[in-house]
Design an enzyme around this catalytic site. Sequence first.
Site, PDB file in Angstrom:
ATOM      1  N   LYS A   1       0.826  -1.212   0.000  1.00 21.34           N
ATOM      2  CA  LYS A   1       0.000   0.000   0.000  1.00 21.34           C
ATOM      3  C   LYS A   1       0.862   1.265   0.000  1.00 21.34           C
ATOM      4  O   LYS A   1       0.605   2.190  -0.759  1.00 21.34           O
ATOM      5  CB  LYS A   1      -0.924   0.033   1.241  1.00 21.34           C
ATOM      6  CG  LYS A   1      -1.913  -1.119   1.294  1.00 21.34           C
ATOM      7  CD  LYS A   1      -2.912  -0.969   2.448  1.00 21.34           C
ATOM      8  CE  LYS A   1      -2.290  -1.147   3.832  1.00 21.34           C
ATOM      9  NZ  LYS A   1      -1.783  -2.505   4.111  1.00 21.34           N
TER      10      LYS A   1
ATOM     11  N   ARG B   1      -9.545   0.701   8.745  1.00 18.86           N
ATOM     12  CA  ARG B   1      -9.097  -0.654   9.062  1.00 18.86           C
ATOM     13  C   ARG B   1     -10.167  -1.445   9.802  1.00 18.86           C
ATOM     14  O   ARG B   1      -9.942  -2.613  10.116  1.00 18.86           O
ATOM     15  CB  ARG B   1      -7.858  -0.583   9.927  1.00 18.86           C
ATOM     16  CG  ARG B   1      -6.559  -0.908   9.169  1.00 18.86           C
ATOM     17  CD  ARG B   1      -5.472  -0.773  10.174  1.00 18.86           C
ATOM     18  NE  ARG B   1      -4.233  -1.404   9.897  1.00 18.86           N
ATOM     19  CZ  ARG B   1      -3.174  -0.813   9.343  1.00 18.86           C
ATOM     20  NH1 ARG B   1      -3.260   0.400   8.873  1.00 18.86           N
ATOM     21  NH2 ARG B   1      -2.030  -1.454   9.258  1.00 18.86           N
TER      22      ARG B   1
ATOM     23  N   ARG C   1      11.707  -6.150   4.692  1.00 13.66           N
ATOM     24  CA  ARG C   1      11.488  -4.706   4.532  1.00 13.66           C
ATOM     25  C   ARG C   1      12.417  -3.928   5.459  1.00 13.66           C
ATOM     26  O   ARG C   1      12.626  -4.285   6.609  1.00 13.66           O
ATOM     27  CB  ARG C   1      10.042  -4.361   4.884  1.00 13.66           C
ATOM     28  CG  ARG C   1       9.799  -2.857   4.973  1.00 13.66           C
ATOM     29  CD  ARG C   1       8.345  -2.492   4.820  1.00 13.66           C
ATOM     30  NE  ARG C   1       7.550  -2.756   5.997  1.00 13.66           N
ATOM     31  CZ  ARG C   1       6.225  -2.537   6.065  1.00 13.66           C
ATOM     32  NH1 ARG C   1       5.580  -2.095   4.992  1.00 13.66           N
ATOM     33  NH2 ARG C   1       5.574  -2.801   7.166  1.00 13.66           N
TER      34      ARG C   1
ATOM     35  N   ARG D   1      11.421  -1.903  10.965  1.00 13.23           N
ATOM     36  CA  ARG D   1      10.329  -1.397  11.798  1.00 13.23           C
ATOM     37  C   ARG D   1      10.123  -2.350  12.963  1.00 13.23           C
ATOM     38  O   ARG D   1      10.148  -3.559  12.791  1.00 13.23           O
ATOM     39  CB  ARG D   1       9.038  -1.314  10.968  1.00 13.23           C
ATOM     40  CG  ARG D   1       8.710   0.068  10.484  1.00 13.23           C
ATOM     41  CD  ARG D   1       7.581   0.064   9.488  1.00 13.23           C
ATOM     42  NE  ARG D   1       6.320  -0.448  10.043  1.00 13.23           N
ATOM     43  CZ  ARG D   1       5.140  -0.345   9.418  1.00 13.23           C
ATOM     44  NH1 ARG D   1       5.072   0.240   8.235  1.00 13.23           N
ATOM     45  NH2 ARG D   1       4.052  -0.828   9.960  1.00 13.23           N
TER      46      ARG D   1
ATOM     47  N   ARG E   1      -0.233  -9.008  13.524  1.00 10.89           N
ATOM     48  CA  ARG E   1      -0.832  -8.016  12.620  1.00 10.89           C
ATOM     49  C   ARG E   1      -1.702  -8.703  11.576  1.00 10.89           C
ATOM     50  O   ARG E   1      -2.754  -8.197  11.203  1.00 10.89           O
ATOM     51  CB  ARG E   1       0.264  -7.196  11.929  1.00 10.89           C
ATOM     52  CG  ARG E   1       0.885  -6.165  12.871  1.00 10.89           C
ATOM     53  CD  ARG E   1       2.187  -5.618  12.324  1.00 10.89           C
ATOM     54  NE  ARG E   1       2.041  -4.812  11.129  1.00 10.89           N
ATOM     55  CZ  ARG E   1       3.009  -4.604  10.247  1.00 10.89           C
ATOM     56  NH1 ARG E   1       4.195  -5.155  10.428  1.00 10.89           N
ATOM     57  NH2 ARG E   1       2.793  -3.864   9.214  1.00 10.89           N
TER      58      ARG E   1
END
Length: 206
Positions: free
Chosen positions: A14, A86, A120, A153, A164
Amino acid sequence: MKNVVLLGPPGAGKGTLASRLVQAFGFLHVSTGDMLREEVAKGTPLGQLAHGYMARGELVPDEVILALVRQRVDARKGVLFDGFPRTVAQAEGLERFTSVDVVVFLEIGQEEVVRRLSSRRVCGACGAVYNLVTQPPREPGRCDRCGGPLVQREDDRPEVVARRFEVYMRDSAPLVAYYAQRGLLRRVPADRSPEEVFQAVAQILR
Ligand code: AMP
């Protein structure tokens, strides 16, 4: 201009897609994740409240998020909502202050998102996003854009990623049916390169 929602699990792409769409179409980018991370970095009361939820991979309460988004939305511009809404309650809250014209649903399997999130890295200074496998920086550990240090992160650690994803399935996946019923949902396969995903979405928006 249209108001567009990007929907999809963590790691669907996203944020990467949003940067490209903002460049190409001039949207006002509203990323609740980025806004919350800024509050955390500044140590504001909101940041202090949000940090615990974020570090555990849980959602920040709906009323907090809705207040944050409401003050950012500008009725004169097309808005690209990234990571918001969300929950169905957030979608209902959003409708009370602005309209949604298109919802782009980035479809991708759990195995692929777990793989993406584990590799990531983000720039600690400017927030640019990299992937050690598919989009590595030119120099290891350094941001191409600003030379800042690349970090993982806190919520991309494996235990938090699993949580998550569970939270996404429980709270956010129902938004697919919610927006499909309203005739707004456009499904886009996201298991492809950023460029291919961008082209598919750009075509929808044109
Ligand atoms: P993201 O960068 O979109 O993956 O968001 C990172 C974290 O911020 C999430 O795991 C949540 O803890 C929090 N967050 C971001 N957006 C929302 C939202 N719309 N509602 C609740 N929590 C959010």
